[in-house]
Enzyme design. Structure first.
Site, short mmCIF file in Angstrom:
data_model
loop_
_atom_site.label_atom_id
_atom_site.label_comp_id
_atom_site.label_asym_id
_atom_site.label_seq_id
_atom_site.Cartn_x
_atom_site.Cartn_y
_atom_site.Cartn_z
N GLY A 134 3.61 3.24 0.55
CA GLY A 134 3.78 1.79 0.53
C GLY A 134 4.44 1.22 1.77
N LYS A 170 -0.69 1.81 -10.07
CA LYS A 170 0.73 1.57 -10.43
C LYS A 170 0.80 0.44 -11.47
CE LYS A 170 1.93 3.43 -5.99
NZ LYS A 170 2.85 3.56 -4.91
N GLU A 187 7.76 7.91 -7.53
CA GLU A 187 8.43 6.80 -8.21
C GLU A 187 8.97 7.25 -9.57
OE1 GLU A 187 5.14 4.10 -7.74
OE2 GLU A 187 5.51 4.18 -5.58
N HIS A 240 4.88 11.73 -9.87
CA HIS A 240 4.83 10.81 -8.72
C HIS A 240 6.25 10.53 -8.25
CE1 HIS A 240 4.31 7.13 -6.42
NE2 HIS A 240 3.06 7.50 -6.26
N GLU A 291 2.40 13.63 -0.99
CA GLU A 291 2.71 12.25 -0.66
C GLU A 291 4.12 12.18 -0.08
OE1 GLU A 291 0.22 9.28 -3.09
OE2 GLU A 291 1.89 9.87 -4.33
N ASN A 321 -4.42 4.95 -7.41
CA ASN A 321 -3.23 4.78 -8.26
C ASN A 321 -2.86 3.30 -8.27
OD1 ASN A 321 -0.76 4.84 -9.50
ND2 ASN A 321 0.29 6.00 -7.88
N SER A 367 0.08 5.35 2.31
CA SER A 367 -0.46 4.36 3.25
C SER A 367 -1.86 4.70 3.76
CB SER A 367 0.51 4.14 4.42
OG SER A 367 1.70 3.59 3.94
P1 PGA Z 1 0.24 3.72 -1.06
O1 PGA Z 1 0.69 4.51 -2.38
O2 PGA Z 1 -1.18 4.09 -0.78
O3 PGA Z 1 0.44 2.27 -1.40
O4 PGA Z 1 1.14 4.16 0.04
C1 PGA Z 1 0.29 5.83 -2.62
C2 PGA Z 1 0.89 6.34 -3.91
O5 PGA Z 1 2.04 6.01 -4.21
O6 PGA Z 1 0.23 7.08 -4.66
#
Ligand code: PGA
Length: 273
Positions: A192, A32, A116, A114, A186, A30, A232
């Site tokens: 993140g 983003k 976000e 997601h 997630e 992903n 992460s």
């Molecule tokens: P990350 O993000 O691997 O940077 O933690 C995962 C995601 O949001 O899909």
């Protein structure tokens, strides 16, 4: 003389490596709102040379403006999709893309719900459900993201949250439609942050999600819906997480932006490496 525990560790490591190279995994990236056109071209050039195995799938989720580049440059081993799409077919929906538009650009997957999108863009479970359905009806496999926030984890309410997200997000989805689903667990607090969930938490939560999927879609379909872990994931922890029961792959954000890192992660699961 080598000490016994060192030898045991080596044996364990090689047994684990063999297991990881035998199980099929989905590695989803992903991006983003990151990457430029030239970075995308470089990424695809590097990835095209990879000796893909039949068993594992790689799915990239670039920002939508780059989907056309994928249509032109991605080889057949590189699956890709959009990070989001809208559930209406067409019309006055400024800033949105439809499932058909994504499909016409070769997109065969889409991330839906997601965290976000839920937090920043206030997407409700009802809206997410509409998106899941439009994906399935357009021949796009939705990657439905679910996950609890830190507070819900701390007060041990996370199972309620996950159950709600699944029941509402999949409301009205038939058993045969559910066969097209991919779920990504997630935990919001692990996205993140550099701190993934523990192996125990991942195993326990994925088993819980599996039970809910079976109750929604029946045993035959429910037991085969892939459940990805995200939050992460990086080259140092991806192998360990891959050993957890009910982990079918990974949804990777930050660490997937660097093609070398993505390749290091793919190598762990590729019997040709
Ligand atoms: P990350 O993000 O691997 O940077 O933690 C995962 C995601 O949001 O899909």
């Amino acid at each position: 003389m080598m000490d016994q525990s060192y030898i045991t560790d080596l044996v364990k490591k090689s047994v684990f490596n063999t297991i990881l190279k035998k199980k099929p995994f989905i590695i989803a990236a992903n991006w983003k709102m990151n990457m430029t056109v030239s970075q995308t071209e470089h990424y695809l050039d590097c990835l095209s040379r990879y000796p893909f195995s039949e068993r594992n799938s790689v799915i990239l989720f670039p920002p939508s403006p780059y989907l056309y580049l994928f249509l032109q440059k991605a080889n057949r081993n590189i699956h890709y999709g959009s990070q989001n799409l809208y559930f209406e077919e067409s019309g006055a929906f400024t800033g949105e893309i439809s499932a058909d538009m994504a499909k016409n650009l070769g997109s065969t997957f889409s991330i839906v719900g997601h965290s976000e999108r839920r937090d920043i863009f206030k997407e409700s479970d009802e809206m997410i459900c509409k998106k899941v359905k439009v994906c399935i009806r357009s021949g796009i496999r939705p990657v439905l993201c679910i996950g609890e926030c830190l507070h819900d984890r701390k007060i041990e309410k996370y199972t309620n949250v996950l159950m709600q997200q699944l029941m509402k997000g999949l409301c009205g989805v038939t058993e045969s439609e559910a066969a097209n689903l991919i779920i990504a667990y997630e935990p919001v607090w692990a996205i993140g942050t550099g701190e993934s969930a523990t192996l125990e938490q991942i195993e326990e939560t994925h088993s819980f999600i599996r039970k809910i999927l079976i109750s929604i879609a029946g045993t035959d379909v429910g037991k085969n819906i892939p459940i990805l872990y995200g939050g992460s994931v990086n080259p140092d922890n991806v192998g360990q997480i891959g050993l957890c029961k009910e982990v079918s792959g990974f949804l990777i954000g930050g660490a997937s932006l660097d093609v070398e890192k993505l390749i290091r992660m793919m190598d762990i699961f590729n019997e040709k490496r």
